[in-house]
Design an enzyme around this catalytic site. Structure first.
Site, PDB file in Angstrom:
ATOM      1  CB  CYS A   1      -3.519 -13.851  -1.327  1.00  0.00           C
ATOM      2  SG  CYS A   1      -5.920 -13.580  -1.921  1.00  0.00           S
TER       3      CYS A   1
ATOM      4  CG  ASP B   1      -5.397  -7.274  -2.430  1.00  0.00           C
ATOM      5  OD1 ASP B   1      -5.119  -8.630  -3.191  1.00  0.00           O
ATOM      6  OD2 ASP B   1      -6.079  -7.019  -2.116  1.00  0.00           O
TER       7      ASP B   1
ATOM      8  NE  ARG C   1      -3.677  -2.213   2.613  1.00  0.00           N
ATOM      9  CZ  ARG C   1      -3.716  -2.775   3.553  1.00  0.00           C
ATOM     10  NH1 ARG C   1      -3.859  -2.419   4.763  1.00  0.00           N
ATOM     11  NH2 ARG C   1      -4.929  -3.722   3.696  1.00  0.00           N
TER      12      ARG C   1
HETATM   13  N1  SAH Z   1      -7.444  -5.147  -1.100  1.00  0.00           N
HETATM   14  C1  SAH Z   1      -8.567  -5.462   0.657  1.00  0.00           C
HETATM   15  C2  SAH Z   1      -8.397  -7.160   0.716  1.00  0.00           C
HETATM   16  C3  SAH Z   1      -9.457  -7.599  -0.628  1.00  0.00           C
HETATM   17  S1  SAH Z   1      -9.972  -8.880  -0.088  1.00  0.00           S
HETATM   18  C4  SAH Z   1      -7.303  -4.653   1.577  1.00  0.00           C
HETATM   19  O1  SAH Z   1      -6.210  -4.075   1.342  1.00  0.00           O
HETATM   20  O2  SAH Z   1      -7.384  -4.924   2.383  1.00  0.00           O
HETATM   21  C5  SAH Z   1     -10.967  -9.710  -0.930  1.00  0.00           C
HETATM   22  C6  SAH Z   1     -11.929  -8.600  -0.703  1.00  0.00           C
HETATM   23  O3  SAH Z   1     -12.933  -9.233  -2.249  1.00  0.00           O
HETATM   24  C7  SAH Z   1     -13.151  -9.071  -0.506  1.00  0.00           C
HETATM   25  O4  SAH Z   1     -13.699  -7.812   0.472  1.00  0.00           O
HETATM   26  C8  SAH Z   1     -14.907  -9.708  -0.557  1.00  0.00           C
HETATM   27  O5  SAH Z   1     -16.240  -8.819  -0.379  1.00  0.00           O
HETATM   28  C9  SAH Z   1     -14.183  -9.349  -2.288  1.00  0.00           C
HETATM   29  N2  SAH Z   1     -14.905  -9.734  -3.536  1.00  0.00           N
HETATM   30  C10 SAH Z   1     -15.078 -10.968  -3.379  1.00  0.00           C
HETATM   31  N3  SAH Z   1     -15.773 -11.407  -5.058  1.00  0.00           N
HETATM   32  C11 SAH Z   1     -15.769 -10.091  -5.415  1.00  0.00           C
HETATM   33  C12 SAH Z   1     -16.489 -10.237  -6.959  1.00  0.00           C
HETATM   34  N4  SAH Z   1     -16.865 -10.789  -7.503  1.00  0.00           N
HETATM   35  N5  SAH Z   1     -16.779  -8.751  -7.210  1.00  0.00           N
HETATM   36  C13 SAH Z   1     -16.097  -7.610  -6.450  1.00  0.00           C
HETATM   37  N6  SAH Z   1     -15.263  -8.420  -4.941  1.00  0.00           N
HETATM   38  C14 SAH Z   1     -15.447  -9.262  -4.992  1.00  0.00           C
END
Ligand code: SAH
Length: 396
Positions: free
Chosen positions: A340, A300, A215
């Site tokens: 991840c 992500d 970040r």
């Molecule tokens: N980038 C974040 C962590 C991401 S975790 C950080 O820095 O903290 C993954 C996220 O993807 C979750 O919040 C989940 O709700 C979302 N997610 C899962 N499937 C998705 C989809 N099809 N479209 C959009 N978001 C999604």
């Protein structure tokens, strides 16, 4: 002399343990003496009857998770020693007592020679997660040792293992709850930015601490750019982009709860900042309709593959997702893209992104290859522990 039950390996199956790999697979076992309970400490012996390791027993493909290769008891003093080492490592990383940052991972499973245990620290609260029956059974002793080792730093310990414990194991008291204290306080600091951390309801331990350094790198690229933070969850990348001087920042997540968290966190750090907007929408739908307004995109996503069998589909998913970004990102744009999934290795991931780039026909160059930070250490004898992969790409 200990009275632990004994697990005997088949001839030749001690090889990986001699190289300090911390797992004993069920296929390597010749016989088990006595009937250990799930989570019980057992001793591992070679076929030649030599002691080789001691660890937690569990029914399943990983039958023993090794706690030590020495003939030492697994008692309160053991937990204190291991946690002291974990704390020293974080102190070396300048993560303890830092005025601008009080969120970090204190224990990262195998990476801290404590397979099955995760502990994240958010200011004065530690969130503890057990992934094995053994860590669950010893949770109270571990919590006590944690308090002793961390002293005043830790006032509250929240145990959050309902979703991570092996669901078939016959374990008592699996419920989430406080093992120490019971604070409703929930604001933590990461690199000077504030976050509401919802350890009661949030995903994982409440916040993804593993993207802290990535970040910060994003902040460095944000000035003057139009940023899309896809899969934003609590909005981490978004406030770094705002602080870095982005022209606009759009955060997208399919979960409405995540969008609320993001908005709350933005308000906490940049109240009334009109550069930010958040949308609860599916990633693929959004990427299809968004047009070419962005020149800095973060992808992500959650782990696309949770086990080896899902690898091929996962790689296709990464290719499809990244292809959409390559198709739409403005010339001179920068893409931060992550995986991840533990079963997707660096090469697999890079190949999936390579395929996506080739499909778009654009000139793409790698600026940085990212991974998890030092408080998520990878035990060199357990390369499986390296799970976070990221690429920063310059797209012409
Ligand atoms: N980038 C974040 C962590 C991401 S975790 C950080 O820095 O903290 C993954 C996220 O993807 C979750 O919040 C989940 O709700 C979302 N997610 C899962 N499937 C998705 C989809 N099809 N479209 C959009 N978001 C999604």
């Amino acid at each position: 002399m200990t009275l632990n039950k004994k697990v005997y390996l088949k001839a030749g199956k001690e090889e990986s343990l001699l190289r300090f790999h911390p797992w004993v697979f069920s296929g390597a076992i010749a016989r088990i003496e006595g009937e250990p309970e799930e989570g019980e400490v057992v001793d591992v012996y070679t076929s030649k009857n030599a002691f080789i390791a001691r660890g937690h027993y569990q029914i399943g493909s990983i039958t023993v998770r090794v706690l030590t290769f020495a003939d030492e008891p697994i008692d309160y003093a053991y937990w204190v020693r291991r946690l002291e080492v974990a704390k020293d490592l974080r102190r070396s990383l300048h993560l303890i007592g830092h005025p601008q940052n009080n969120t970090y991972r204190l224990v990262h499973g195998e990476g801290d020679n404590l397979p099955g245990l995760i502990i994240d620290v958010y200011d004065h609260t530690a969130v503890m997660q057990a992934h094995s029956a053994g860590m669950h059974i010893y949770r109270k002793e571990i919590a006590e040792a944690l308090k002793e080792v961390m002293g005043e730093v830790i006032q509250h310990i929240y145990y959050k293992s309902e979703t991570t414990l092996p669901f078939k194991a016959d374990l008592l008291e699996r419920e989430n709850g406080f093992l120490l204290g019971g604070s409703p306080e929930n604001i933590a600091l990461e690199n000077g930015l504030k976050f509401h951390v919802d350890w009661l309801k949030g995903q994982k331990t409440g916040f993804f601490v593993d993207q802290r350094e990535n970040r910060r790198l994003l902040e460095h690229y944000a000035a003057g750019r139009s940023v899309l933070n896809m899969f934003c969850y609590t909005g981490g990348f978004s406030f770094y982009a705002l602080r870095g001087g982005a022209k606009l920042v759009h955060s997208v997540d399919s979960s409405a709860k995540a969008i609320d968290l993001t908005n709350e966190n933005v308000a906490l750090n940049f109240p009334g900042d009109e550069r930010h907007q958040a949308f609860a929408e599916d990633a693929f739908k959004y990427l299809d309709r968004m047009g070419d307004q962005y020149d800095l995109i973060i992808l992500d996503p959650p782990a696309f593959a949770k086990h080896r069998g899902a690898l091929r589909n996962a790689l296709r998913g990464y290719t499809k997702l990244n292809a959409k970004a390559f198709e739409k990102i403005r010339p001179g744009g920068i893409l931060f893209t992550f995986s991840c999934s533990q079963v997707v290795n660096k090469e697999n991931f890079r190949n999936a992104v390579f395929t996506a780039a080739a499909q778009s026909g654009r000139s793409v160059r790698i600026l940085h290859q990212l991974t998890q930070p030092g408080d998520h250490p990878v035990n060199i004898y357990h390369p499986e522990g390296e799970y976070l992969k990221g690429l920063v790409l310059y797209v012409e």
